[in-house]
Design an enzyme around this catalytic site. Structure first.
Site, PDB file in Angstrom:
ATOM      1  N   TYR A  64       0.864  -1.188   0.000  1.00 35.24           N
ATOM      2  CA  TYR A  64       0.000   0.000   0.000  1.00 35.24           C
ATOM      3  C   TYR A  64       0.896   1.232   0.000  1.00 35.24           C
ATOM      4  O   TYR A  64       1.863   1.301  -0.738  1.00 35.24           O
ATOM      5  CB  TYR A  64      -0.987  -0.068   1.169  1.00 35.24           C
ATOM      6  N   LYS A 119     -21.389 -19.925 -10.957  1.00 33.65           N
ATOM      7  CA  LYS A 119     -20.589 -19.779 -12.176  1.00 33.65           C
ATOM      8  C   LYS A 119     -19.160 -19.396 -11.823  1.00 33.65           C
ATOM      9  O   LYS A 119     -18.195 -19.916 -12.397  1.00 33.65           O
ATOM     10  CB  LYS A 119     -21.219 -18.703 -13.061  1.00 33.65           C
ATOM     11  N   GLU A 161     -24.291 -13.208 -18.641  1.00 32.04           N
ATOM     12  CA  GLU A 161     -24.963 -14.421 -18.164  1.00 32.04           C
ATOM     13  C   GLU A 161     -26.445 -14.155 -17.923  1.00 32.04           C
ATOM     14  O   GLU A 161     -26.828 -13.105 -17.386  1.00 32.04           O
ATOM     15  CB  GLU A 161     -24.307 -14.878 -16.857  1.00 32.04           C
ATOM     16  N   ASP A 162     -27.277 -15.102 -18.332  1.00 27.96           N
ATOM     17  CA  ASP A 162     -28.707 -15.130 -17.975  1.00 27.96           C
ATOM     18  C   ASP A 162     -29.408 -13.811 -18.296  1.00 27.96           C
ATOM     19  O   ASP A 162     -30.001 -13.160 -17.430  1.00 27.96           O
ATOM     20  CB  ASP A 162     -28.859 -15.477 -16.494  1.00 27.96           C
ATOM     21  N   ASP A 187     -24.543 -18.299 -22.708  1.00 24.31           N
ATOM     22  CA  ASP A 187     -25.761 -18.924 -23.226  1.00 24.31           C
ATOM     23  C   ASP A 187     -25.738 -18.979 -24.756  1.00 24.31           C
ATOM     24  O   ASP A 187     -26.363 -19.855 -25.355  1.00 24.31           O
ATOM     25  CB  ASP A 187     -27.003 -18.162 -22.757  1.00 24.31           C
ATOM     26  N   ALA A 223     -29.051 -19.796 -27.929  1.00 24.60           N
ATOM     27  CA  ALA A 223     -28.107 -20.872 -28.219  1.00 24.60           C
ATOM     28  C   ALA A 223     -28.094 -21.232 -29.703  1.00 24.60           C
ATOM     29  O   ALA A 223     -27.025 -21.325 -30.328  1.00 24.60           O
ATOM     30  CB  ALA A 223     -28.442 -22.099 -27.377  1.00 24.60           C
ATOM     31  N   ASN A 323     -33.153 -28.937 -20.860  1.00 21.90           N
ATOM     32  CA  ASN A 323     -33.006 -29.429 -19.488  1.00 21.90           C
ATOM     33  C   ASN A 323     -34.210 -29.000 -18.653  1.00 21.90           C
ATOM     34  O   ASN A 323     -34.738 -27.925 -18.876  1.00 21.90           O
ATOM     35  CB  ASN A 323     -31.716 -28.871 -18.858  1.00 21.90           C
ATOM     36  N   ASN A 354     -21.739 -26.676 -21.542  1.00 21.51           N
ATOM     37  CA  ASN A 354     -20.860 -25.544 -21.820  1.00 21.51           C
ATOM     38  C   ASN A 354     -19.799 -25.328 -20.749  1.00 21.51           C
ATOM     39  O   ASN A 354     -18.887 -24.520 -20.933  1.00 21.51           O
ATOM     40  CB  ASN A 354     -21.657 -24.256 -22.060  1.00 21.51           C
TER      41      ASN A 354
END
Length: 467
Positions: A64, A119, A161-162, A187, A223, A323, A354
């Site tokens: 620091y 994830k 994501e999502d 995805d 996808a 799924n 994936n």
């Protein structure tokens, strides 16, 4: 073993389906109960710990103030040095707005956090990547872009994501064009890459050529739209592809084509470029004479009538990726003429997962300090995954997540491809990238194992072990 799978060797037969579904439901309920209990116990899946030694308080003068000022001045003179002098080189952000989480839909950023933490765990365990989950509350895709670009100085890559469709296409395209670090939407790109890898080996087994086969994509979401563009980059002929969505076959004369042009230009472009014979109707029409069916559609064994496989060419290849239940049962697909069948599940052969892709891809782009990732990189990744299976068979077309050696090999292939394409800030041989990736992944896994052995990562409640 972190990722165990339950394999049932018996076939799906009349009278067994109900008990199998009940078994799946009971197992799912057990996992749900465990996840709630363990999440309360561990208070999250990841944490940040220091990686430098602190021998005395005097070391803070190095890490620091005042010593850190010299590092800041150096980076100010050349911002790319942030990849060499800070942890940016191995850090990515997992960004989501929580609008399409798993099969749960738009549940919001707070509820998305457990998934993003999971994830991050996979990124770290399989790829040695420091992934930070960042669910964000934004009201528009433009606001999302602004937040992502503001975070760029902190990270070496972004994993989207999502995110709901078609917003996800806009975000990926915009951020890839406007940022100087790799941006990936798993995805889209992850699922497309592992799908292509499985198809490459399937075609090798049946002796068919990429530029000659007819491919039908059932479902036109993130996808399959990404897969269609990736297949094009890999040499598949667009005129030999047909996409089918909930309204039927895509073609230039569909009544909603003008709306698609405005609301989903990526899907619109595929409607124009694919389906050279201008077939109309539904999946039953599209499948006539097809060599390959890739379905990423509604979950459930009756989503697709398995009898339509009889309309396909000999040595048919069927990927039913929904799924938790595939669109048709694999055994039924085989009984109706499919030679090779793949699903998204680990309790059937040929799981299209994936998680075989993104840890190694990000290890590679980070090691090369890449400025971006594109379809050419993804094609190279898919071939590396396919080639990892030295002798593919009808029941082994892709590796499994337990084959750890895949990840450094994939990383080195990806890193080398970014060098070849002029996307890398750091150059090395494929062998050099491989050695570095393997060292990082093995070192990270050894640290993880040591922390568990020492009890610094707590055991499961009441000392439970879970395999």
């Amino acid at each position: 073993m972190l990722y165990g799978v339950c394999r049932r060797k018996h076939l799906i037969i009349d009278g067994y389906l109900f008990s199998m579904i009940m078994e799946d439901q009971e197992r799912t309920e057990r996992y749900n109960e465990d996840a709630l209990r363990y999440s309360e116990y561990f208070k999250g899946k990841i944490q940040t710990i220091s990686k430098v030694p602190v021998r005395s308080l005097d070391d803070f003068s190095i890490w620091y103030t005042p010593g850190v000022a010299a590092v800041s001045r150096k980076i100010a003179s050349d911002p790319d040095l942030s990849f060499e002098l800070t942890g940016r080189w191995n850090s990515i952000a997992i960004l989501t707005d929580g609008t399409r989480v798993l099969g749960l839909g738009n549940i919001g950023p707070e509820a998305a956090m457990p998934v993003m933490e999971g994830k991050a765990l996979i990124f770290n365990y399989l790829g040695g990547v420091n992934a930070i989950p960042i669910p964000i509350r934004v009201q528009s895709k433009e606001e999302f872009v602004k937040v992502a670009k503001a975070l760029e100085p902190s990270f070496g890559g972004i994993n989207l994501e999502d995110i709901e469709s078609p917003k996800c296409f806009f975000l990926l395209e915009t951020l890839q064009n406007e940022m100087n670090i790799p941006v990936w939407h798993d995805d889209q790109l992850g699922t497309a890459s592992i799908t292509l890898a499985g198809v490459i080996n399937s075609l090798r087994i049946v002796g068919k050529k990429i530029d000659q086969v007819k491919v039908v994509f059932n479902g036109a979401g993130a996808a399959n739209i990404a897969a269609a563009y990736l297949f094009k980059a890999a040499g598949f002929k667009m005129k030999n592809m047909i996409l089918v969505d909930s309204k039927g076959i895509l073609h230039p004369e569909r009544e909603d084509i003008d709306a698609l042009m405005i609301n989903n230009p990526w899907k619109y472009q595929l409607a124009i470029e694919t389906n050279g014979e201008r077939v109309k109707g539904d999946l039953s029409n599209a499948i006539e004479g097809a060599d390959l069916l890739i379905s990423a559609a509604k979950s459930g064994p009756d989503t697709i009538d398995s009898r339509i496989v009889k309309k396909m060419n000999n040595d048919a290849i069927v990927f039913v990726l929904a799924n938790p239940i595939p669109e048709m049962w694999p055994q039924e697909a085989k009984e109706n003429g499919a030679r090779i069948v793949a699903t998204g599940r680990g309790d059937f052969p040929n799981q299209i997962n994936n998680s075989l892709v993104f840890p190694g891809v990000f290890r590679g782009v980070l090691d090369a300090r890449a400025k971006g990732v594109n379809f050419d990189v993804m094609v190279a990744a898919s071939y590396e995954i396919a080639n990892f299976v030295e002798d593919p068979t009808e029941e082994k077309i892709v590796p499994t997540m337990e084959e750890w050696e895949l990840y450094p090999r994939l990383a080195s292939a990806v890193a080398s491809k970014t060098v070849e394409l002029g996307l890398a800030r750091k150059s090395d041989s494929k062998e050099g990238f491989y050695r570095r990736a393997r060292e990082i992944i093995e070192s990270n896994r050894n640290i993880y194992s040591k922390l568990m052995d020492l009890g610094l990562i707590k055991r499961m409640p009441n000392g439970e072990h879970k395999n």
